[in-house]
Scaffold this motif. Structure first.
Motif: not given
Length: 177
Positions: A38-42, A70-78
């Motif tokens: 199953e494709d759950h989307g973004p 699918g998509g892209e996440t972010t990470v707050k960098l130290p």
């Protein structure tokens, strides 16, 4: 003020590949191999750690089979980030939630083969935290330092693809069996 788009006469554009197209191909390949899929989307959350936790909890409640986001996440960098990228951060966060649960695996990877300052991502399972701990790493510490790559290298769960020559964002593929 934002610039206004302008039309250029005689120019046609065609989308030949997108994250949605790639997710559909993953689902089709899984079904061809005999799995339900199953494709759950973004991706549901933009922060990589929160997204990993959310997807892990969701995976536990889903039916057996292949589950794709699918998509892209972010990470707050130290100030001094460690070794790793957003897909590894997401995967390690998911592994913390799923530790001790049997019957699952989760891949988080970049379609272009590069995740932050590291390889394409990670493929984690119920033994990831134990293997990383045995190698001398602490998951919470590595996540706080944006060094999920160190932990996942120690656990043997890094995903190495090399450059793929394309980029249609990232994928998370959960397998519940």
């Amino acid at each position: 003020q934002r610039p206004q788009p302008r039309e250029i006469s005689g120019v046609q554009t065609h989308v030949v590949a997108s994250n949605r197209h790639a997710r559909a191909a993953i689902v089709e390949a899984a079904k061809t191999a005999g799995h339900s899929a199953e494709d759950h989307g973004p991706l549901p959350v933009s922060d990589a750690a929160a997204c990993g936790e959310t997807l892990a909890k969701e995976l536990l409640s889903l039916a057996r089979g292949i589950h794709v986001w699918g998509g892209e996440t972010t990470v707050k960098l130290p100030d001094h980030p460690g070794h790793g990228g957003r897909n590894q951060h997401l995967a390690l966060s998911a592994a913390r939630v799923l530790a001790g649960q049997q019957g699952w695996a989760l891949l988080s990877g970049a379609s272009d083969g590069s995740d932050g300052n590291d390889d394409a991502g990670a493929l984690v399972d119920s033994g990831t935290l134990e293997r990383g701990g045995d190698a001398g790493y602490d998951a919470s510490d590595c996540l706080a330092r944006a060094a999920a790559g160190d932990f996942l290298e120690g656990s043997g769960d890094l995903l190495h693809t090399g450059p793929t020559g394309t980029n249609v964002m990232d994928f998370v593929i959960g397998y519940k069996y």
